[in-house]
Design a protein around this motif. Structure first.
Motif, PDB file in Angstrom:
ATOM      1  N   SER A   1       0.753  -1.216   0.084  1.00 17.32           N
ATOM      2  CA  SER A   1       0.026   0.029  -0.448  1.00 17.32           C
ATOM      3  C   SER A   1       1.116   1.618  -0.072  1.00 17.32           C
ATOM      4  O   SER A   1       0.655   2.090  -0.517  1.00 17.32           O
ATOM      5  N   TYR A   2       1.548   0.760   0.557  1.00 14.76           N
ATOM      6  CA  TYR A   2       2.645   2.201   0.969  1.00 14.76           C
ATOM      7  C   TYR A   2       3.302   2.843  -0.259  1.00 14.76           C
ATOM      8  O   TYR A   2       3.642   4.016  -0.752  1.00 14.76           O
ATOM      9  N   LEU A   3       3.754   1.580  -1.232  1.00 15.04           N
ATOM     10  CA  LEU A   3       4.786   1.601  -2.484  1.00 15.04           C
ATOM     11  C   LEU A   3       3.447   1.661  -3.314  1.00 15.04           C
ATOM     12  O   LEU A   3       4.057   2.627  -4.332  1.00 15.04           O
ATOM     13  N   ILE A   4       2.544   1.899  -3.378  1.00 11.23           N
ATOM     14  CA  ILE A   4       1.851   2.231  -4.425  1.00 11.23           C
ATOM     15  C   ILE A   4       0.838   4.185  -3.972  1.00 11.23           C
ATOM     16  O   ILE A   4       0.687   4.156  -5.057  1.00 11.23           O
ATOM     17  N   TYR A   5       0.782   4.216  -3.007  1.00 17.89           N
ATOM     18  CA  TYR A   5       0.211   5.302  -2.303  1.00 17.89           C
ATOM     19  C   TYR A   5       1.836   6.503  -2.514  1.00 17.89           C
ATOM     20  O   TYR A   5       1.186   7.543  -3.123  1.00 17.89           O
ATOM     21  N   GLU A   6       2.701   5.823  -2.962  1.00 15.50           N
ATOM     22  CA  GLU A   6       3.652   6.811  -3.393  1.00 15.50           C
ATOM     23  C   GLU A   6       3.767   6.672  -4.941  1.00 15.50           C
ATOM     24  O   GLU A   6       4.675   7.758  -5.450  1.00 15.50           O
ATOM     25  N   VAL A   7       3.582   5.966  -5.360  1.00 14.95           N
ATOM     26  CA  VAL A   7       3.798   6.277  -7.176  1.00 14.95           C
ATOM     27  C   VAL A   7       2.990   7.151  -7.790  1.00 14.95           C
ATOM     28  O   VAL A   7       1.616   6.967  -7.648  1.00 14.95           O
ATOM     29  N   ASN A   8       3.784   7.604  -8.402  1.00 17.59           N
ATOM     30  CA  ASN A   8       2.530   9.055  -9.491  1.00 17.59           C
ATOM     31  C   ASN A   8       2.101   8.630 -10.381  1.00 17.59           C
ATOM     32  O   ASN A   8       1.192   9.127 -10.477  1.00 17.59           O
ATOM     33  N   ILE A   9       2.879   7.727 -11.220  1.00 20.43           N
ATOM     34  CA  ILE A   9       2.362   7.519 -12.612  1.00 20.43           C
ATOM     35  C   ILE A   9       1.985   5.579 -12.331  1.00 20.43           C
ATOM     36  O   ILE A   9       2.634   4.802 -11.994  1.00 20.43           O
ATOM     37  N   GLY A  10       0.196   5.035 -12.881  1.00 17.11           N
ATOM     38  CA  GLY A  10       0.105   4.066 -12.685  1.00 17.11           C
ATOM     39  C   GLY A  10      -0.094   3.800 -12.192  1.00 17.11           C
ATOM     40  O   GLY A  10      -0.392   2.336 -11.594  1.00 17.11           O
TER      41      GLY A  10
ATOM     42  N   GLN B   1      -5.225 -12.584   0.723  1.00 14.03           N
ATOM     43  CA  GLN B   1      -6.429 -11.374   1.672  1.00 14.03           C
ATOM     44  C   GLN B   1      -5.688 -10.723   1.228  1.00 14.03           C
ATOM     45  O   GLN B   1      -6.140  -9.049   2.249  1.00 14.03           O
ATOM     46  N   ILE B   2      -4.557 -10.090   1.018  1.00 12.67           N
ATOM     47  CA  ILE B   2      -3.759  -9.264  -0.111  1.00 12.67           C
ATOM     48  C   ILE B   2      -4.531  -8.028  -0.459  1.00 12.67           C
ATOM     49  O   ILE B   2      -4.589  -6.446   0.609  1.00 12.67           O
ATOM     50  N   GLY B   3      -5.422  -8.119  -0.836  1.00 12.50           N
ATOM     51  CA  GLY B   3      -5.475  -7.075  -1.970  1.00 12.50           C
ATOM     52  C   GLY B   3      -7.226  -6.201  -1.174  1.00 12.50           C
ATOM     53  O   GLY B   3      -7.059  -5.029  -1.074  1.00 12.50           O
ATOM     54  N   TYR B   4      -7.615  -7.435  -0.470  1.00 18.32           N
ATOM     55  CA  TYR B   4      -8.564  -6.726   0.916  1.00 18.32           C
ATOM     56  C   TYR B   4      -8.657  -5.625   2.008  1.00 18.32           C
ATOM     57  O   TYR B   4      -8.388  -4.190   1.659  1.00 18.32           O
ATOM     58  N   ASN B   5      -6.910  -5.873   2.391  1.00 18.11           N
ATOM     59  CA  ASN B   5      -6.262  -4.854   3.360  1.00 18.11           C
ATOM     60  C   ASN B   5      -5.743  -3.782   2.569  1.00 18.11           C
ATOM     61  O   ASN B   5      -5.748  -2.362   3.033  1.00 18.11           O
ATOM     62  N   VAL B   6      -5.046  -3.887   1.374  1.00 15.81           N
ATOM     63  CA  VAL B   6      -4.166  -2.670   0.491  1.00 15.81           C
ATOM     64  C   VAL B   6      -6.063  -1.977   0.222  1.00 15.81           C
ATOM     65  O   VAL B   6      -5.765  -0.243   0.381  1.00 15.81           O
ATOM     66  N   ILE B   7      -7.045  -1.695   0.088  1.00 20.33           N
ATOM     67  CA  ILE B   7      -7.719  -1.238  -0.163  1.00 20.33           C
ATOM     68  C   ILE B   7      -8.134   0.073   0.642  1.00 20.33           C
ATOM     69  O   ILE B   7      -8.341   1.090   1.126  1.00 20.33           O
ATOM     70  N   PHE B   8      -8.614  -0.823   1.949  1.00 21.37           N
ATOM     71  CA  PHE B   8      -9.083   0.541   2.928  1.00 21.37           C
ATOM     72  C   PHE B   8      -7.185   1.166   3.438  1.00 21.37           C
ATOM     73  O   PHE B   8      -7.573   2.133   4.003  1.00 21.37           O
ATOM     74  N   MET B   9      -6.613  -0.113   3.635  1.00 22.89           N
ATOM     75  CA  MET B   9      -4.987   1.207   4.031  1.00 22.89           C
ATOM     76  C   MET B   9      -4.883   2.141   2.728  1.00 22.89           C
ATOM     77  O   MET B   9      -4.846   3.213   3.298  1.00 22.89           O
ATOM     78  N   ILE B  10      -4.896   2.131   1.559  1.00 25.08           N
ATOM     79  CA  ILE B  10      -4.438   2.910   0.321  1.00 25.08           C
ATOM     80  C   ILE B  10      -5.488   4.132   0.282  1.00 25.08           C
ATOM     81  O   ILE B  10      -5.063   5.625   0.778  1.00 25.08           O
TER      82      ILE B  10
ATOM     83  N   ALA C   1      -7.079   4.763   3.382  1.00 24.66           N
ATOM     84  CA  ALA C   1      -6.238   5.351   4.892  1.00 24.66           C
ATOM     85  C   ALA C   1      -5.397   6.827   4.075  1.00 24.66           C
ATOM     86  O   ALA C   1      -4.906   7.683   5.207  1.00 24.66           O
ATOM     87  N   LEU C   2      -3.879   6.093   4.045  1.00 20.65           N
ATOM     88  CA  LEU C   2      -3.026   6.622   3.279  1.00 20.65           C
ATOM     89  C   LEU C   2      -3.407   7.982   2.490  1.00 20.65           C
ATOM     90  O   LEU C   2      -2.614   9.291   2.870  1.00 20.65           O
ATOM     91  N   ASN C   3      -4.300   8.087   2.262  1.00 21.79           N
ATOM     92  CA  ASN C   3      -5.448   9.211   1.335  1.00 21.79           C
ATOM     93  C   ASN C   3      -6.344   9.682   2.031  1.00 21.79           C
ATOM     94  O   ASN C   3      -5.458  11.440   1.599  1.00 21.79           O
ATOM     95  N   ASN C   4      -5.769   9.508   3.040  1.00 24.11           N
ATOM     96  CA  ASN C   4      -7.167  10.570   3.719  1.00 24.11           C
ATOM     97  C   ASN C   4      -5.401  11.422   5.232  1.00 24.11           C
ATOM     98  O   ASN C   4      -5.476  12.793   6.035  1.00 24.11           O
ATOM     99  N   VAL C   5      -3.852  10.960   5.191  1.00 21.25           N
ATOM    100  CA  VAL C   5      -3.049  11.290   6.111  1.00 21.25           C
ATOM    101  C   VAL C   5      -3.106  13.146   4.818  1.00 21.25           C
ATOM    102  O   VAL C   5      -2.252  13.106   3.886  1.00 21.25           O
ATOM    103  N   PRO C   6      -2.949  14.656   5.872  1.00 23.71           N
ATOM    104  CA  PRO C   6      -2.470  15.221   5.247  1.00 23.71           C
ATOM    105  C   PRO C   6      -1.524  15.698   4.785  1.00 23.71           C
ATOM    106  O   PRO C   6      -0.438  15.256   4.722  1.00 23.71           O
ATOM    107  N   ASP C   7      -1.084  16.103   3.370  1.00 24.71           N
ATOM    108  CA  ASP C   7       0.135  16.112   2.542  1.00 24.71           C
ATOM    109  C   ASP C   7       1.457  16.507   3.356  1.00 24.71           C
ATOM    110  O   ASP C   7       2.631  16.027   2.509  1.00 24.71           O
ATOM    111  N   ALA C   8       1.259  17.676   4.102  1.00 25.78           N
ATOM    112  CA  ALA C   8       1.941  18.588   4.035  1.00 25.78           C
ATOM    113  C   ALA C   8       3.026  17.455   5.516  1.00 25.78           C
ATOM    114  O   ALA C   8       4.135  18.120   5.851  1.00 25.78           O
ATOM    115  N   LEU C   9       2.076  16.795   6.283  1.00 31.07           N
ATOM    116  CA  LEU C   9       3.299  15.683   7.085  1.00 31.07           C
ATOM    117  C   LEU C   9       4.011  15.316   6.536  1.00 31.07           C
ATOM    118  O   LEU C   9       5.587  15.328   6.846  1.00 31.07           O
TER     119      LEU C   9
END
Length: 294
Positions: free
Chosen positions: A92-101, A168-177, A179-187
């Motif tokens: 989830s963290y790797l996908i969250y930090e990717v900007n392309i694709g 089960q990884i896919g189920y967890n990735v959906i929720f983690m992504i 949650a990560l998208n709700n973290v303010p970018d400023a942090l």
């Protein structure tokens, strides 16, 4: 100042009635029947009952096979929960930090979850089959091991565990992504300016902020490991070899539908319910202590 949503209490009860009826018919009544049946010894495919009191529970608590099943279940569940959470968090963290694709990576991560458990089990069966599996020969060549999980209990346990985690990884990735998208970018920007590394940023910045989601996923993964992995066990190993993958839910199924011992199976369901209930209680108490709710 309090705000009344309903002027009449009977209207609130009327709206709750469908939920109450469905819960009573499909949850509470079967649960009460299971507790009642656990006090009987069933004969002739369950058509006759003989009062046994706590005999079924006494038998289970003194059975070495059932003790082995409990140990296998606990070890299996711990590995599944930790494995799913760790891999999903990194993915989830790797996908969250990717900007392309990003969408392509997300789809690739969650597609196993879209498969029904039985289909996923069959897919994994042919991926790692001792003689037909597409990954069998490469793994044997790289690691120098002879894959034969039909007769090797340790290998069977590993194969089932990997398959269950993969599903089960896919189920967890959906929720983690989410949650990560709700973290303010400023942090994240502040952490970058302070020179915090990517791993440190994940552990010290993002994980505390998404801790409510992580606690929720720990609870859901616990339920998944205890109750929703039956199809993998049945398709891949059927509890063997030598009871190496005979988790509690599968042992319960065999007693109920292979040996027609419904009283003993009901006692097992009650014990399984109590074990999972205690785990849920402990996890929710820990969430109050460590989770950050803003």
């Amino acid at each position: 100042m309090s705000r009344e949503i309903y002027n009449r209490s009977w209207l609130a009860y009327l709206l709750l009635l469908p939920t109450i009826v469905v819960s009573a018919v499909f949850l509470y009544y079967p649960a009460a029947q299971a507790v009642n049946l656990s006090l009987y010894e069933t004969l002739q495919f369950g058509t006759q009952r003989v009062w046994a009191g706590f005999g079924n529970y006494s038998y289970l608590l003194t059975s070495s096979d059932y003790h082995s099943s409990i140990v296998v279940t606990i070890v299996f569940s711990l590995i599944v929960i930790i494995g799913v959470m760790a891999i999903s968090l990194v993915v989830s963290y790797l996908i969250y930090e990717v900007n392309i694709g990003t969408s392509s990576y997300l789809i690739a991560a969650i597609w196993p979850y879209a498969l029904p458990p039985a289909v996923a089990g069959i897919v994994f069966f042919y991926i790692i089959h001792p003689s037909l599996g597409v990954l069998t020969q490469p793994i044997q060549a790289i690691f120098g091991v002879n894959i034969d999980w039909f007769t090797q209990g340790g290998q069977a346990f590993i194969v089932v565990t990997v398959a269950v985690i993969w599903k089960q990884i896919g189920y967890n990735v959906i929720f983690m992504i989410a949650a990560l998208n709700n973290v303010p970018d400023a942090l994240g920007e502040v952490a970058d300016l302070d020179g915090v590394g990517r791993f440190q940023r994940l552990v010290r910045v993002y994980m505390p902020l998404i801790s409510p989601t992580l606690i929720f996923l720990v609870v859901m993964n616990t339920i998944y490991a205890f109750f929703h992995t039956f199809a993998f066990i049945d398709i891949l190993t059927q509890g063997g070899p030598g009871g190496a993958t005979n988790i509690m839910i599968y042992d319960l199924y065999r007693n109920a539908f292979e040996f027609n011992n419904h009283g003993l199976a009901s006692a097992q369901s009650v014990i399984l319910f109590l074990v999972v209930g205690l785990l849920m209680f402990a996890q929710l108490r820990l969430s109050d202590k460590y989770a950050h709710y803003g």
